[in-house]
Design a protein around this motif. Sequence first.
Motif, short mmCIF file in Angstrom:
data_model
loop_
_atom_site.label_atom_id
_atom_site.label_comp_id
_atom_site.label_asym_id
_atom_site.label_seq_id
_atom_site.Cartn_x
_atom_site.Cartn_y
_atom_site.Cartn_z
N ILE A 30 0.84 -1.20 0.00
CA ILE A 30 0.00 0.00 0.00
C ILE A 30 0.87 1.25 0.00
O ILE A 30 0.59 2.23 -0.71
CB ILE A 30 -0.93 -0.01 1.23
CG1 ILE A 30 -1.89 -1.20 1.15
CG2 ILE A 30 -1.70 1.29 1.34
CD1 ILE A 30 -2.73 -1.40 2.39
N TYR A 31 1.95 1.22 0.77
CA TYR A 31 2.85 2.38 0.86
C TYR A 31 3.49 2.69 -0.49
O TYR A 31 3.57 3.85 -0.91
CB TYR A 31 3.92 2.10 1.91
CG TYR A 31 4.94 3.20 2.06
CD1 TYR A 31 4.65 4.35 2.79
CD2 TYR A 31 6.20 3.08 1.46
CE1 TYR A 31 5.60 5.35 2.93
CE2 TYR A 31 7.14 4.09 1.60
CZ TYR A 31 6.83 5.22 2.33
OH TYR A 31 7.77 6.22 2.45
N ALA A 34 0.78 4.04 -2.95
CA ALA A 34 0.42 5.42 -2.63
C ALA A 34 1.51 6.38 -3.08
O ALA A 34 1.23 7.44 -3.66
CB ALA A 34 0.16 5.55 -1.13
N ASN A 38 1.66 9.63 -6.16
CA ASN A 38 1.74 10.96 -5.58
C ASN A 38 2.68 11.85 -6.41
O ASN A 38 3.63 11.36 -7.02
CB ASN A 38 2.26 10.90 -4.14
CG ASN A 38 1.87 12.12 -3.33
OD1 ASN A 38 0.79 12.14 -2.74
ND2 ASN A 38 2.72 13.14 -3.29
N TYR A 43 5.62 14.53 -2.51
CA TYR A 43 6.03 13.31 -1.79
C TYR A 43 7.29 13.56 -0.96
O TYR A 43 7.44 12.98 0.12
CB TYR A 43 6.27 12.18 -2.79
CG TYR A 43 6.74 10.90 -2.15
CD1 TYR A 43 5.83 10.02 -1.58
CD2 TYR A 43 8.09 10.59 -2.08
CE1 TYR A 43 6.26 8.85 -0.97
CE2 TYR A 43 8.54 9.43 -1.48
CZ TYR A 43 7.62 8.56 -0.92
OH TYR A 43 8.05 7.41 -0.31
N VAL A 48 3.22 10.69 3.31
CA VAL A 48 2.37 9.89 2.42
C VAL A 48 2.52 8.43 2.84
O VAL A 48 3.56 7.81 2.59
CB VAL A 48 2.77 10.08 0.94
CG1 VAL A 48 1.88 9.22 0.05
CG2 VAL A 48 2.67 11.55 0.55
N PHE A 50 -0.70 6.04 3.34
CA PHE A 50 -1.76 5.13 2.90
C PHE A 50 -2.39 5.56 1.57
O PHE A 50 -2.76 4.72 0.76
CB PHE A 50 -2.86 5.04 3.97
CG PHE A 50 -2.42 4.35 5.23
CD1 PHE A 50 -2.43 2.97 5.32
CD2 PHE A 50 -1.97 5.09 6.31
CE1 PHE A 50 -2.01 2.33 6.48
CE2 PHE A 50 -1.56 4.46 7.48
CZ PHE A 50 -1.58 3.07 7.56
N PHE A 51 -2.53 6.87 1.36
CA PHE A 51 -3.18 7.38 0.15
C PHE A 51 -2.33 8.51 -0.43
O PHE A 51 -1.65 9.23 0.32
CB PHE A 51 -4.59 7.91 0.46
CG PHE A 51 -5.49 6.91 1.10
CD1 PHE A 51 -6.15 5.95 0.33
CD2 PHE A 51 -5.68 6.90 2.47
CE1 PHE A 51 -6.98 5.02 0.92
CE2 PHE A 51 -6.51 5.97 3.07
CZ PHE A 51 -7.17 5.02 2.29
N PRO A 52 -2.33 8.65 -1.75
CA PRO A 52 -1.60 9.80 -2.35
C PRO A 52 -2.24 11.11 -1.94
O PRO A 52 -3.47 11.26 -1.99
CB PRO A 52 -1.73 9.53 -3.86
CG PRO A 52 -2.91 8.63 -4.01
CD PRO A 52 -2.96 7.79 -2.77
N ARG A 53 -1.41 12.07 -1.52
CA ARG A 53 -1.92 13.36 -1.07
C ARG A 53 -2.23 14.26 -2.26
O ARG A 53 -3.25 14.93 -2.30
CB ARG A 53 -0.90 14.03 -0.14
CG ARG A 53 -1.38 15.32 0.49
CD ARG A 53 -0.47 15.75 1.63
NE ARG A 53 0.92 15.73 1.20
CZ ARG A 53 1.91 15.22 1.95
NH1 ARG A 53 1.65 14.70 3.12
NH2 ARG A 53 3.15 15.24 1.51
N PHE A 55 -2.54 13.63 -6.19
CA PHE A 55 -2.55 12.57 -7.19
C PHE A 55 -1.83 13.01 -8.47
O PHE A 55 -2.02 14.13 -8.96
CB PHE A 55 -3.99 12.17 -7.53
CG PHE A 55 -4.09 11.00 -8.46
CD1 PHE A 55 -3.99 9.71 -7.99
CD2 PHE A 55 -4.27 11.21 -9.82
CE1 PHE A 55 -4.08 8.62 -8.85
CE2 PHE A 55 -4.37 10.14 -10.69
CZ PHE A 55 -4.27 8.84 -10.21
N THR A 257 9.45 8.39 -6.38
CA THR A 257 8.17 8.03 -6.97
C THR A 257 8.34 7.25 -8.27
O THR A 257 7.55 6.36 -8.57
CB THR A 257 7.34 9.30 -7.24
OG1 THR A 257 8.09 10.20 -8.07
CG2 THR A 257 6.97 9.98 -5.93
#
Length: 292
Positions: A30-31, A34, A38, A43, A48, A50-53, A55, A257
């Motif tokens: 998940i990390y 996400a 991001n 990033y 960051v 659990f979810f991309p802050r 996108f 990323t």
Amino acid sequence: MVGMKKWDTFSIVNYVFLTLFCLLTLYPIIYVIAGSFNEGNDYMRGGVYFFPRVFSLASYEIVFNDDRLYTGFFISISRTVIGTVTSVLFTAMVAYAMSRKTLMGRNAYYWLNLMTLFFSGGLIPYFLVLKNLHLLDSFLVYIIPTLFSVFNMIIFQGFFREIPEELHESATVDGAGDFRIFLQLFIPLSMPVLATVGMWNAVWHWNSFFDAMLFTNSEKLMPLQLYLMKLIKEADVLTATSKYVPPQAMKNFSVQTVRMAAIVVSTVPILCIYPFMQRYFVTGIMVGSLKG
């Protein structure tokens, strides 16, 4: 009642432990996912998890615009399919011969093969053998050295020995030769163990990069995992990939990323295939344990 209470307590503790273990296993995936979705500059601020802050698909655009990715996919898929099929069939054929009591010198062949599991000439002699066979910097270096596995041969041999001898004798009386008996009788009866060993071979070929790193120089022979390793270890991924994007888009991705996007892209195929092969793996293990 006391026994029932203990069982309930055990069940609760067991489920809690398995749930935590599952979450610990899934969190790295998940990390990475996400982070790969991001925006690069955002990033780098951290946070960051659990979810991309913010996108962004910029990192995936970099990865998919790299020609080495498609070359790696083609080489990895080709070596996985060809290497798995040839290795399983060749090893099973040797195991069939070793399972026949009429094979002359069977014990000598068995112990010679078994000795190779414990003793090896080492990496340098192995390299020299491949060089003398003209396999270096060739696609066949992924296939020919992996045609035979002593460990898998022992597994096949144990399974073949459990097939009733009466079936072999009946086929022999009907005029069938060893090749026909192997292909039309033993292979259909051995599908669980064939699928299990085949999955082991496929996963090994898909994840392998060490042989490509040592025995090939051309980028045209670079498998996906070697491409991923080089991408992760590159000192400056942006320098290597900046030619694929305009300068104004450089802020949308970062070294981390891009690496995460490459990891996701290379992992998705095996994650999609493995659940369908898992049932064959479980069946093969169960059959082997029962026959043992």
